[in-house]
Design an enzyme around this catalytic site. Structure first.
Site, short mmCIF file in Angstrom:
data_model
loop_
_atom_site.label_atom_id
_atom_site.label_comp_id
_atom_site.label_asym_id
_atom_site.label_seq_id
_atom_site.Cartn_x
_atom_site.Cartn_y
_atom_site.Cartn_z
N HIS A 92 0.85 -1.18 0.00
CA HIS A 92 0.00 0.00 0.00
C HIS A 92 0.89 1.24 0.00
O HIS A 92 2.04 1.20 0.47
CB HIS A 92 -0.87 0.02 1.25
CG HIS A 92 -2.00 -0.95 1.23
ND1 HIS A 92 -3.20 -0.68 1.82
CD2 HIS A 92 -2.11 -2.19 0.69
CE1 HIS A 92 -4.02 -1.72 1.65
NE2 HIS A 92 -3.38 -2.64 0.98
N GLU A 118 0.84 3.97 1.81
CA GLU A 118 1.27 4.44 3.13
C GLU A 118 2.41 3.60 3.69
O GLU A 118 3.35 4.13 4.28
CB GLU A 118 0.10 4.38 4.13
CG GLU A 118 -1.09 5.23 3.75
CD GLU A 118 -2.16 4.45 3.01
OE1 GLU A 118 -3.35 4.72 3.25
OE2 GLU A 118 -1.83 3.56 2.17
N CYS A 146 -2.89 0.06 7.26
CA CYS A 146 -2.11 1.30 7.16
C CYS A 146 -2.30 2.18 8.39
O CYS A 146 -1.34 2.79 8.87
CB CYS A 146 -2.46 2.04 5.88
SG CYS A 146 -1.94 1.11 4.40
#
Length: 148
Positions: free
Chosen positions: A46, A48, A79
């Site tokens: 992801h 993040e 996240c």
């Protein structure tokens, strides 16, 4: 947020869900990331997580207590957990995620009784952030239906 949005657009061009993130410390970007789950074939990629990883390496430690995170979509539970654990001070996100958002939409992890409570603000450049996501999924649906 503008730079995070440009990273999200890069992800869209690669066929990834368009999410971009940057970690900022003392006015400088120290980490950046974009969604790359399909490209890397890894659920952990992801935006993040990548941005936090780069920031930790750049700053030489896991505590990012002087840092802010800018991300184009409200963080998911994974996240949000990484944000809490890295001690990021402030989180600014663009579009709200009504299906998976773990800050203010589906759940409120930052408001729970964890060791660290990041401050947050949603809706930053919300229209632009939401548009890149909406366009991406519209194009994906059109491709799957053969363009009809």
């Amino acid at each position: 947020m503008g730079y995070a949005l440009s990273l999200a657009r890069l992800s869209a061009e690669e066929g990834e869900v368009p999410v971009g993130a940057v970690v900022v410390c003392d006015g400088k970007i120290v980490g950046e990331g974009r969604n790359r789950r399909e490209t890397v074939k890894n659920a952990l990629h992801h935006a993040e997580i990548q941005a936090i990883d780069e920031a930790c390496k750049a700053l030489g430690g896991w505590r990012l207590w002087k840092c802010d995170l800018y991300v184009t979509l409200e963080p998911c539970p994974m996240c949000a957990g990484a944000i809490i654990n890295s001690r990021i001070k402030n989180v600014f996100f663009g579009a709200y995620d009504e299906k998976n958002g773990a800050i203010s939409s589906v759940s409120h992890l930052f408001d729970m009784n964890f060791t660290h409570k990041p401050l947050y603000e949603g809706g930053i450049m919300e229209k632009e952030c939401a548009e890149v996501l909406t366009s991406f999924f519209k194009n994906l649906r059109e491709k799957k239906s053969g363009g009809n």
